[in-house]
Scaffold this active site. Structure first.
Site, short mmCIF file in Angstrom:
data_model
loop_
_atom_site.label_atom_id
_atom_site.label_comp_id
_atom_site.label_asym_id
_atom_site.label_seq_id
_atom_site.Cartn_x
_atom_site.Cartn_y
_atom_site.Cartn_z
N ARG A 93 0.87 -1.17 0.00
CA ARG A 93 0.00 0.00 0.00
C ARG A 93 0.91 1.23 0.00
O ARG A 93 2.02 1.18 0.52
CB ARG A 93 -0.91 0.00 1.23
CG ARG A 93 -1.80 -1.24 1.32
CD ARG A 93 -2.51 -1.30 2.66
NE ARG A 93 -3.40 -2.46 2.74
CZ ARG A 93 -3.05 -3.66 3.18
NH1 ARG A 93 -1.79 -3.87 3.58
NH2 ARG A 93 -3.91 -4.65 3.22
N LYS A 129 -1.73 -2.94 12.05
CA LYS A 129 -0.74 -3.53 12.96
C LYS A 129 -0.19 -2.52 13.96
O LYS A 129 0.80 -2.80 14.64
CB LYS A 129 0.43 -4.12 12.15
CG LYS A 129 0.02 -5.16 11.10
CD LYS A 129 -0.69 -6.34 11.73
CE LYS A 129 -1.06 -7.37 10.67
NZ LYS A 129 -1.82 -8.50 11.24
N HIS A 180 -3.13 1.65 -5.34
CA HIS A 180 -3.88 0.48 -4.87
C HIS A 180 -4.24 -0.43 -6.04
O HIS A 180 -4.33 -1.65 -5.86
CB HIS A 180 -5.13 0.91 -4.11
CG HIS A 180 -5.52 -0.08 -3.05
ND1 HIS A 180 -4.79 -0.29 -1.91
CD2 HIS A 180 -6.55 -0.96 -2.99
CE1 HIS A 180 -5.35 -1.23 -1.17
NE2 HIS A 180 -6.43 -1.66 -1.81
N ARG A 206 -1.40 -2.62 -6.58
CA ARG A 206 -1.48 -3.72 -5.60
C ARG A 206 -2.43 -4.80 -6.11
O ARG A 206 -2.11 -5.99 -6.07
CB ARG A 206 -1.94 -3.16 -4.26
CG ARG A 206 -2.21 -4.21 -3.19
CD ARG A 206 -2.50 -3.51 -1.85
NE ARG A 206 -3.19 -4.40 -0.93
CZ ARG A 206 -2.59 -5.33 -0.19
NH1 ARG A 206 -1.29 -5.51 -0.27
NH2 ARG A 206 -3.29 -6.09 0.64
N HIS A 209 -3.47 -10.12 3.49
CA HIS A 209 -4.88 -10.06 3.87
C HIS A 209 -5.12 -11.02 5.03
O HIS A 209 -4.62 -12.14 5.04
CB HIS A 209 -5.78 -10.48 2.69
CG HIS A 209 -5.90 -9.44 1.63
ND1 HIS A 209 -5.45 -9.63 0.34
CD2 HIS A 209 -6.42 -8.18 1.66
CE1 HIS A 209 -5.69 -8.55 -0.38
NE2 HIS A 209 -6.28 -7.66 0.39
N TYR A 264 -10.42 -11.93 -5.56
CA TYR A 264 -9.42 -11.69 -6.60
C TYR A 264 -9.37 -12.86 -7.57
O TYR A 264 -9.32 -12.68 -8.79
CB TYR A 264 -8.03 -11.51 -5.97
CG TYR A 264 -7.76 -10.16 -5.37
CD1 TYR A 264 -7.12 -9.17 -6.11
CD2 TYR A 264 -8.13 -9.87 -4.06
CE1 TYR A 264 -6.84 -7.93 -5.55
CE2 TYR A 264 -7.86 -8.64 -3.50
CZ TYR A 264 -7.22 -7.68 -4.25
OH TYR A 264 -6.95 -6.45 -3.70
#
Length: 320
Positions: free
Chosen positions: A167, A193, A264, A267, A291, A300
């Site tokens: 990201r 996190k 993004h 990504r 993820h 995806y």
């Protein structure tokens, strides 16, 4: 017999309006993005309801409402957002900010009502996971002049976004000391996190690209940001999220990609390409995407294989 009277110094308890509950709520969240979103959405609510900013007195008034009146206000606000045609996700995000304020205030003993009975709008979970192909991304990577400071930096950023599916916030928040060149590892602040850094492995080519950039780095000391601005006004400061967004956007325009590209979406592209390269090994690609839920990666994979399109082709053939 005389008794000694002890004088106890007492502190007056601050009245409710002196508690800046909003500021306390914002400080309770680590993520700058969450703090900005809550602040913005709560300002919008108080502007709609009282035509005022969410100052302590306005918040104290809101928190003093009885349950029935508070819910009625929120339901009217929700209806007004629907009437203005706001997306379900936007409505739900604004409701979540207000619910968070109320929950936090209840923990402090400053509120007696709850908004948990106010439900958000149902949102379709589909997300467009398309981006670009490895072939077109190679064209994009060929744009930066790597013999210049800006070119070396831009090349390293673009390659990092692709190879490690980072990201943009994860890329710009890295420091020089987070790069372990010998172990080919970069420590990043992963989403959700807190302040804990996570290691991601780098390719030989990626390490070389970062080394090339560090030769141009304005001040390559351990605590300095890994990626810095190079313009005169912000020289040496941490590169902003917006600068990375504009780098990707303008690069896509330069190669005439024909569709909008953002960090993004790079990504998304990297994750999709990894699924292609591994034959749809979702658990393996989860290590790249980081993820927490496999269901996210399943979307995806479904988009990559386009099962719906395959069924449509079969049905079309039945019509002759």
């Amino acid at each position: 017999m005389t008794e000694a009277i002890a004088v106890v110094e007492s502190r007056a308890i601050a009245p409710v309006q002196d508690w800046d509950v909003l500021q306390m709520l914002l400080e309770d969240h680590r993520s700058p993005n969450t703090r900005r979103a809550y602040d913005r959405d709560l300002r919008l609510f108080f502007a709609w309801w009282l035509d005022e900013d969410p100052h302590p007195e306005a918040i104290a008034y809101w928190l003093s409402l009885p349950q029935s009146e508070a819910i009625a206000v929120v339901l009217r606000w929700k209806a007004s957002m629907r009437d203005r045609g706001l997306a379900e996700a936007t409505i739900n995000r604004r409701l979540a900010a207000l619910k968070s304020l109320v929950r936090f205030s209840r923990r402090l003993g400053r509120c007696t009502f709850s908004l948990e009975d106010v439900k958000g709008d149902r949102v379709q979970s589909y997300r467009d996971t398309t981006g670009t192909t490895p072939e077109r991304f190679r064209e994009l990577l060929a744009l930066p002049n790597r013999q210049t400071a800006k070119g070396a930096r831009d090349y390293a950023i673009l390659r990092l976004l692709w190879e490690n599916a980072l990201r943009r916030s994860e890329a710009v928040q890295t420091r020089v000391q987070d790069l372990e060149q010998g172990d080919r590892r970069l420590w990043i602040l992963g989403k959700g996190k807190g302040r804990q850094r996570l290691p991601v492995s780098l390719s030989v080519e990626m390490v070389q690209a970062l080394q090339d950039w560090l030769r141009w780095h304005p001040k390559a000391e351990p605590e300095q940001p890994l990626f810095t601005a190079l313009d005169r006004r912000s020289y040496g400061q941490q590169l902003s999220d917006q600068a990375v967004y504009l780098l990707v956007k303008r690069s896509a325009e330069a190669i005439k990609l024909g569709k909008r590209l953002s960090p993004h979406r790079i990504r998304h592209s990297a994750i999709t390409a990894a699924l292609d390269a591994t034959g749809g090994n979702i658990r393996l690609v989860q290590k790249l995407s980081r993820h927490s839920r496999l269901e996210t990666l399943q979307r995806y994979d479904d988009a990559r294989q386009d099962f719906q399109g395959e069924c449509t082709e079969h049905l079309a053939k039945l019509l002759g």
